[in-house]
Design a protein around this motif. Structure first.
Motif, PDB file in Angstrom:
ATOM      1  N   LYS A   2      40.835  48.660  30.874  1.00 41.60           N
ATOM      2  CA  LYS A   2      41.771  47.785  31.583  1.00 41.60           C
ATOM      3  C   LYS A   2      41.062  47.092  32.732  1.00 41.60           C
ATOM      4  O   LYS A   2      40.365  47.746  33.508  1.00 41.60           O
ATOM      5  CB  LYS A   2      42.963  48.606  32.095  1.00 41.60           C
ATOM      6  CG  LYS A   2      43.942  47.814  32.939  1.00 41.60           C
ATOM      7  CD  LYS A   2      43.720  48.005  34.432  1.00 41.60           C
ATOM      8  CE  LYS A   2      44.557  47.088  35.281  1.00 41.60           C
ATOM      9  NZ  LYS A   2      44.375  47.296  36.719  1.00 41.60           N
ATOM     10  N   GLY A 205      51.525  46.072  39.744  1.00 39.89           N
ATOM     11  CA  GLY A 205      50.401  46.994  39.538  1.00 39.89           C
ATOM     12  C   GLY A 205      50.497  47.754  38.218  1.00 39.89           C
ATOM     13  O   GLY A 205      49.693  48.642  37.942  1.00 39.89           O
ATOM     14  N   ASP A 208      47.862  49.176  34.888  1.00 40.59           N
ATOM     15  CA  ASP A 208      47.225  50.498  34.745  1.00 40.59           C
ATOM     16  C   ASP A 208      48.078  51.373  33.827  1.00 40.59           C
ATOM     17  O   ASP A 208      47.567  52.128  32.996  1.00 40.59           O
ATOM     18  CB  ASP A 208      47.145  51.239  36.100  1.00 40.59           C
ATOM     19  CG  ASP A 208      46.359  50.492  37.144  1.00 40.59           C
ATOM     20  OD1 ASP A 208      45.495  49.693  36.770  1.00 40.59           O
ATOM     21  OD2 ASP A 208      46.627  50.724  38.350  1.00 40.59           O
ATOM     22  N   LYS A 263      46.232  52.706  46.257  1.00 42.97           N
ATOM     23  CA  LYS A 263      46.617  51.532  45.458  1.00 42.97           C
ATOM     24  C   LYS A 263      45.777  51.355  44.194  1.00 42.97           C
ATOM     25  O   LYS A 263      46.194  50.667  43.252  1.00 42.97           O
ATOM     26  CB  LYS A 263      46.502  50.284  46.347  1.00 42.97           C
ATOM     27  CG  LYS A 263      47.139  49.062  45.711  1.00 42.97           C
ATOM     28  CD  LYS A 263      46.760  47.791  46.441  1.00 42.97           C
ATOM     29  CE  LYS A 263      47.176  46.595  45.611  1.00 42.97           C
ATOM     30  NZ  LYS A 263      46.158  45.546  45.650  1.00 42.97           N
TER      31      LYS A 263
END
Ligand code: ADP
Ligand code: ASP
Ligand code: MG
Length: 447
Positions: A2, A205, A208, A263
């Motif tokens: 990724k 986000g 992931d 993060k």
């Protein structure tokens, strides 16, 4: 593999990604984020449209179009691919413009926000094809799905993705023959369909999370999260000057760090990998040979690994003499939070009261009103959870003293330990965060 926003953030970075995914000579499955800044622009477009300001939205769309068009000449060398990509970009921008004429709801917003990953994957796959790579673009909306609780549905994902892969994969010996070339499968991170088939996403986000769900569905050898830093650092590099990469983390340690503010990983992305027993590696696209961090089932005995912090926390205390020797008091309190779908992070109790922390203030007013029926309620906003993570099993002695020594000059509102053997957490004021993190790095890691 990724790749996050910065890792695909410029045409040059897209070229680097292409090199990285073809390096091993093995078939790989690639998940891409939107180019950095794009999802923010798409959120901005949606904000304008919610506020019924189509001119504002059009201005952002025009700027976005200009930016993407500039990438075309830098990325491609053939006229054929340049014009095919320009055509694709024009149709994408016209799609975004079509929303300026319509009624605007969260459904339209989700469709807009999904385009960042559509743009990046199409551009990269076109580049790969131009380079003669056997790249296959798969639409994440065909197999990524959430259930009625907005949680990913791993059974559906596995079933759908396996069927798709069976259709598109050519036998390995044909791939290895010169005519075919090794297959590179590319899809969008972040985006999915919900239980009703509408376009949705896995929260900011969330690429992931896409990667670990796909890794688990395909029973991958390894899930690699490529980003802009050499793995998980032992403290927040945005706050503390000297931080060091951590080489190994247990799944639980990584999950605690991600949930409490590191993060580099989406909060829930560790779970699918953990259940499937697939190691996760955090790697740096800017320095591909750096070791990064490996997340697996291994625990390093007695070692404190890292510190993370999460802002915007609210502390709620309810004090009542009725709690003394009473049964069912905590249940009543927790039911109020449950009825407003507000998860509680930390809990500390005494004989006459209970303190809790939450990070979602949507129903704070209603929750406080209901809690007042059971006791005196105090609310502190602008708080921050600081979480120290490592092998903190209760049979290991001394770590509490070490951690408390670091916190000696910081006013602490709550302390929580014992819920897991992997973390001890403190609730402090946001304004004390930097001082606390620096002091923890000095005391725990000599930095
Ligand atoms: P991507 O776009 O690749 O998903 P993110 O910006 O989401 O990347 O995550 C990487 C960033 O996370 C780093 O640049 C760093 O600033 C931040 N970060 C916060 N805490 C940590 C930590 N403990 N270790 C490493 N990075 C961290
Ligand atoms: N593009 C999305 C975001 O900016 C998802 C991701 O990058 O993981 O939040
Ligand atoms: Mg990220």
């Amino acid at each position: 593999m990724k790749f996050g926003g910065t890792s695909v953030g410029t045409p040059n970075r897209m070229k680097e990604v292409t090199k990285l995914v073809t390096k091993s000579g093995e078939p790989v499955f690639v998940v891409l984020s939107a180019m950095s800044g794009t999802t923010n622009s798409l959120v901005e477009i949606s904000d304008y449209l919610y506020k019924k300001n189509p001119e504002g939205a059009n201005e952002v769309i025009n700027a976005l179009e200009k930016k993407y068009m500039k990438h075309v000449d830098e990325l491609y060398s053939t006229e054929e691919m340049k014009s095919a990509t320009r055509e694709f970009l024009i149709s994408e921008m016209n799609y975004l413009r079509s929303f300026t004429k319509e009624l605007f709801t969260s459904f339209e917003e989700k469709s807009i926000v999904a385009q960042g990953e559509m743009l990046s994957t199409n551009m990269v796959v076109n580049y790969m094809k131009e380079q003669g790579i056997n790249a296959v673009l798969l639409n994440a909306l065909d197999f990524m799905r959430t259930d009625k609780n907005s949680e990913p549905d791993p059974v559906y994902i596995k079933e759908k993705l396996t069927a798709i892969m069976e259709k598109v994969t050519t036998p390995l010996q044909d791939q290895k023959s010169e005519s075919e070339g090794i297959q590179v499968f590319v899809t969008q991170g972040f985006i999915c369909r919900n239980a009703y088939g509408e376009i949705d996403n896995l929260q900011r986000g969330g690429s992931d999370y896409t990667a670990s769900l796909i890794g688990a569905a395909l029973n991958a050898e390894e899930i690699q999260i490529w980003t802009d830093i050499d793995g998980m650092h032992n403290n927040d590099p945005r706050v503390v000057d000297k931080t060091e990469p951590v080489r190994h983390l247990h799944f639980e340690e990584a999950a605690e760090l991600a949930y409490f503010g590191a993060k580099i990983l989406h909060p829930t992305c560790v779970q699918p990998a953990k259940y499937a027993g697939i190691p996760v590696r955090l790697l740096n696209t800017m320095q591909p040979d750096a070791e990064g961090t490996t997340i697996s089932n291994l625990t390093e005995y007695g070692k404190i690994k890292a510190v993370a912090a999460k802002d915007n926390i609210i502390a709620i205390k309810i004090k009542s003499s009725r709690m003394l020797l009473a049964t069912g008091f905590l249940r009543k309190v927790f039911e109020i939070f449950e009825s407003y779908q507000t998860p509680i992070d930390m809990v500390c109790t005494s004989e006459v009261g209970v303190s809790m922390s939450i990070d979602n203030s949507t129903h704070l007013g209603e929750i406080v009103d209901e809690l007042k029926k059971y006791g005196t309620v105090t609310v502190d906003t602008g708080m921050c959870v600081v979480c120290v993570v490592g092998d903190l099993d209760w049979s290991n002695i001394g770590f509490e003293t070490q951690v408390l020594e670091a916190m000696q000059s910081i006013p602490v509102r709550m302390i929580s330990y014992g819920g897991s053997s992997y973390n001890i957490s403190f609730l402090i004021k946001e304004e004390d965060k930097k001082r606390a993190l620096q002091s923890l790095s000095r005391t725990l890691f000599n930095e």
